[in-house]
Structure formats: structure tokens, C-alpha cells
Design a protein around this motif. Structure first.
Motif, PDB file in Angstrom:
ATOM      1  N   GLU A   1      14.026  -8.309  48.496  1.00 15.61           N
ATOM      2  CA  GLU A   1      15.214  -9.044  48.915  1.00 15.61           C
ATOM      3  C   GLU A   1      14.843 -10.416  49.468  1.00 15.61           C
ATOM      4  O   GLU A   1      15.515 -11.403  49.190  1.00 15.61           O
TER       5      GLU A   1
ATOM      6  N   HIS B   1      19.381  -2.907  55.633  1.00 13.87           N
ATOM      7  CA  HIS B   1      20.787  -2.687  55.991  1.00 13.87           C
ATOM      8  C   HIS B   1      21.375  -4.078  56.202  1.00 13.87           C
ATOM      9  O   HIS B   1      20.861  -4.842  57.011  1.00 13.87           O
TER      10      HIS B   1
ATOM     11  N   CYS C   1       8.468  -2.753  54.364  1.00 12.24           N
ATOM     12  CA  CYS C   1       9.396  -2.172  53.386  1.00 12.24           C
ATOM     13  C   CYS C   1       9.359  -2.958  52.070  1.00 12.24           C
ATOM     14  O   CYS C   1       9.627  -4.155  52.043  1.00 12.24           O
TER      15      CYS C   1
ATOM     16  N   LEU D   1      11.404  -2.755  49.516  1.00 10.36           N
ATOM     17  CA  LEU D   1      12.738  -3.250  49.167  1.00 10.36           C
ATOM     18  C   LEU D   1      13.052  -4.540  49.928  1.00 10.36           C
ATOM     19  O   LEU D   1      13.646  -5.470  49.375  1.00 10.36           O
ATOM     20  N   CYS D   2      12.642  -4.592  51.177  1.00 10.99           N
ATOM     21  CA  CYS D   2      12.875  -5.785  52.000  1.00 10.99           C
ATOM     22  C   CYS D   2      12.093  -6.976  51.449  1.00 10.99           C
ATOM     23  O   CYS D   2      12.584  -8.101  51.456  1.00 10.99           O
TER      24      CYS D   2
ATOM     25  N   TYR E   1      26.151  -3.264  53.423  1.00  9.70           N
ATOM     26  CA  TYR E   1      25.338  -2.621  52.397  1.00  9.70           C
ATOM     27  C   TYR E   1      24.212  -1.839  53.063  1.00  9.70           C
ATOM     28  O   TYR E   1      23.553  -2.359  53.962  1.00  9.70           O
ATOM     29  N   LYS E   2      23.994  -0.630  52.592  1.00 16.24           N
ATOM     30  CA  LYS E   2      22.858   0.170  53.028  1.00 16.24           C
ATOM     31  C   LYS E   2      21.934   0.300  51.833  1.00 16.24           C
ATOM     32  O   LYS E   2      22.320   0.851  50.819  1.00 16.24           O
ATOM     33  N   GLY E   3      20.742  -0.242  51.944  1.00 18.07           N
ATOM     34  CA  GLY E   3      19.796  -0.208  50.837  1.00 18.07           C
ATOM     35  C   GLY E   3      19.703  -1.563  50.158  1.00 18.07           C
ATOM     36  O   GLY E   3      20.321  -2.541  50.578  1.00 18.07           O
ATOM     37  N   GLU E   4      18.923  -1.609  49.110  1.00 15.60           N
ATOM     38  CA  GLU E   4      18.667  -2.852  48.388  1.00 15.60           C
ATOM     39  C   GLU E   4      19.926  -3.358  47.698  1.00 15.60           C
ATOM     40  O   GLU E   4      20.703  -2.583  47.140  1.00 15.60           O
TER      41      GLU E   4
ATOM     42  N   SER F   1      19.541   1.622  58.918  1.00 13.86           N
ATOM     43  CA  SER F   1      18.337   1.937  58.161  1.00 13.86           C
ATOM     44  C   SER F   1      17.830   0.608  57.617  1.00 13.86           C
ATOM     45  O   SER F   1      18.419  -0.428  57.876  1.00 13.86           O
TER      46      SER F   1
END
Length: 147
Positions: free
Chosen positions: A57, A120, A51, A53-54, A134-137, A117
Motif C-alpha cells: 500500500e 486498517h 506487514c 500488505l502495508c 477498509y479492513k485489509g489491503e 487490525s
């Protein structure tokens, strides 16, 4: 249609109840979750090693690692433990004592946290109570505000 709506509401209520306090997850693959009883804030991040986004982060958290010194950060994936460890190594998470990376089965993840998801994020206080989800970035500053 009414049945589906009621069913979804029931699932949401059950999930809310599950995550309200820090779940006890004791996977044979990931025994590092056992020390979640340590009395300091915890962040649980569901991620996927592929991912984008992961990845962002992980980079942001690694860059501000000092801000997480009094926190335990658990990076969990339903991918293989090999992939989880490769991700940890790629971002240097495996060199930080407050970072714990591991794998859970989808069933273990669902039983402990309900439907998730990636990314998360769940932030728990020292009292093991959920402070924020939080869901998402999410930017690191937003995480730090709830520790």
C-alpha cells in the motif's frame, strides 16, 4: 452465550460511534495528528512496519502521490516511533508534505478508533465525517473514490 453476543454488539456500536467523526488524537509521540482540523480530507492508515500488505500500500500510494496532494494521509502504528520513521524513510513518505507517519500506544489507538487490525484504513471528508472504512489491503483507486 447471549451475554457474549450482546457484549459484541455493544462494542460494535461503540466503535461505530467513535469512528463516525475524525477522532482527536493528541499523542505526545505523534503531535502531527493535531493539524487534523485543517478542513481537507484525511486518510488514517493503521499499519505495521513488518506487514507485507502495508508495504504494498505504501508503494502504491507513493507512486500516485499527486492524487493525494489535497489530502492529509496519517500512517499510524502501535510499533515504536523508530520503526515508523524507518518505514516512512524506506518508502519516501517522509519527503511528502501530505504524509504524516507516527506511533500511538495500543490504548491510544483503541480509545480513538476502537479495535483495529493492519492494514486498517479510515477515510474522512473535509467535514471530518467518516466516508469509508477498509479492513485489509485496498487499491489506491478505491481510496481516491472517497476523497
Amino acid at each position: 452465550m447471549t451475554y457474549k453476543i450482546l457484549d459484541r454488539l455493544a462494542v460494535r456500536k461503540e466503535t461505530s460511534h467513535k469512528i463516525h467523526t475524525l477522532p482527536s488524537v493528541a499523542s505526545a509521540k505523534f503531535t502531527a495528528l493535531k493539524p487534523m482540523l485543517h478542513g481537507k480530507p484525511s486518510i488514517v492508515i493503521f499499519f505495521d512496519p513488518d506487514c507485507e500488505l502495508c508495504h504494498r500500500e505504501a508503494t502504491q500510494i507513493r507512486q500516485q502521490q499527486a492524487a493525494f496532494a489535497n489530502t492529509s494521509v496519517y500512517w499510524l502504528t502501535t510499533q515504536s516511533l523508530t520503526k515508523a520513521r524507518a518505514f516512512a524513510h524506506q518508502y519516501g513518505l517522509d519527503t511528502l508534505s501530505m504524509m504524516h507517519v507516527g506511533a500511538l500506544t495500543r490504548e491510544e489507538a483503541y480509545q480513538a478508533f476502537g479495535p483495529t487490525s493492519v492494514p486498517h484504513i479510515f477515510i474522512y471528508g473535509a467535514d471530518k465525517r467518516l466516508r469509508k472504512e477498509y479492513k485489509g489491503e485496498v487499491k489506491v483507486e478505491a481510496l481516491l473514490k472517497y476523497l
